[in-house]
Write a protein that holds these residues in place. Sequence first.
Motif, mmCIF file in Angstrom:
data_model
loop_
_atom_site.group_PDB
_atom_site.id
_atom_site.type_symbol
_atom_site.label_atom_id
_atom_site.label_comp_id
_atom_site.label_asym_id
_atom_site.label_seq_id
_atom_site.Cartn_x
_atom_site.Cartn_y
_atom_site.Cartn_z
ATOM 1 N N LEU A 211 -6.801 0.721 7.241
ATOM 2 C CA LEU A 211 -7.044 0.581 5.810
ATOM 3 C C LEU A 211 -8.530 0.410 5.560
ATOM 4 N N VAL B 156 0.865 -1.183 0.000
ATOM 5 C CA VAL B 156 0.000 0.000 0.000
ATOM 6 C C VAL B 156 0.906 1.239 0.000
ATOM 7 N N PHE C 283 -2.178 0.643 -4.613
ATOM 8 C CA PHE C 283 -1.764 -0.626 -4.049
ATOM 9 C C PHE C 283 -1.348 -1.583 -5.148
ATOM 10 N N VAL D 237 -4.897 5.294 6.219
ATOM 11 C CA VAL D 237 -5.139 5.457 4.783
ATOM 12 C C VAL D 237 -6.510 6.099 4.609
ATOM 13 N N VAL E 117 -1.705 0.008 11.234
ATOM 14 C CA VAL E 117 -2.189 0.312 9.888
ATOM 15 C C VAL E 117 -3.707 0.367 9.924
ATOM 16 N N LEU F 297 0.860 5.264 0.208
ATOM 17 C CA LEU F 297 0.047 6.409 0.618
ATOM 18 C C LEU F 297 0.852 7.685 0.394
#
Length: 476
Positions: free
Chosen positions: A358, A322, A450, A444, A356, A324
């Motif tokens: 997400l 991922v 991704f 995120v 994390v 960002l």
Amino acid sequence: MAPNRRQMLALSNALAGSLLAGCTGTSPAPQTQRETTETTTDVRSDDATAEDAPDSPDSPAERVAAGNTAFAFDLLNRLSEASPNENLFYSPYSVSVALAMTYAGAGGETRREMRETLHFPQEGVHQGFRRLRDHFAQYEASETTGAPEVSETPETTDRNESGGAEETTAEYREPQPFRLAGANALWGQEGFPFAEALLGTLERNYGAGLRELDFESNPERARRAINEWVADRTRGKITDLLSPSAITAMTRLVLTNAVYFRANWETEFLEENTEEATFTALSGTQRTVPMMSQSETFRYAAVSGHQLVALPYAGADVSMVVLLPEAGAFEEFQRSLSAERLRELLGAMESRQGTVRLPRFEYRSKFDLSKALAAMGMPSAFGPEADLSGMAKGDAGESLSIDEAVHQSYVGVDEQGTEAAAATAVVVAEAATTVESEPFEMTVDRPFLFLIRDEETGSVLFVGRVTDAGAAQSES
């Protein structure tokens, strides 16, 4: 008992696949599978390198994988230009495999344009894809290699009443190595004089046998047969790859690839940790989305205000990376991505303890790649000047060109893991006439990119960008 690497590596020869199974209830068109004769050289001499040479850091598979990564980001930027604020998802691997099969019959300027646009190496293209196919075959547990037979009646044992794949929730929740499946196939006009060298190269390197259909007399029936095969190979996720206008009486060959992927996270997100949170889209609009959360040790890096983290799937052979970008820098960051830039970013990653967050998301994408590929540097393949003479005997290949190149994909990410599918069709027609450090946090909550990436080969299997997580929520 957890499977060993050899067992886990029995799950993915099918990645390079074909594409057909559909949403209609009618039986597919009758078709025959023609036996092909294997040859010891490829169609074009610049690919006739030693197939059994030992692997090396600069092996055909390594060169093909590196080129595919470069092509992945070129295509990302081209598709984003057409849909600047939309979520996108595609499989550069699937697109490259379908076009590599087409490349086997290309010559002259068309061949040069395809090689440069797709970042193919000068030599060993087909051997490279064959070795990747062999590598991914290790991840496939139960399916056979090569091009499986297509029955008159589509299989329905794994399908629910709505035509989609049957949800195997219990199996999905069990930690297990990822599943990667697919197949390649050629769908040719019956009686057309296809070059035996072409058929041998594609069967040997891609497991793609020739199935004969009658495009001239019944193009709609042929289209349904291909779509049904694709849907079957993608567990019902891709059901309408070829539109009614894609196949005509002038169609002579359809080269197809289908990919299906499903995997649990190595460490799953706990559903009780998922909370509603605000996601700011690229357009600036804000929407509430389900935000998953997990605190664990991940490979992580923060580079110039950008963050990236690798979320491994069970078995740790494949991960979702991922990326960002810094707030306000999404478009600039995306344009900067290249194979070299990705290597630099991945090289900066280290094991770090952190949290994390997400968003859960699910969405589909569909593209007509013809204009994008032409604009990227291979226009001759789509016009009357196309050189696909290597596809047929004698003068039969002189008037062939790519009529359409289409790609469709699906991705779903939740607390348990990821499910993804993609299919590509190239329609060829005849012209009428653990390091100690401070814990990190990565939320995120704005546009992000991704990749789903094979760790051993570096192959980028899927690429996505989420510019609006609110628009990427399941309707159920």
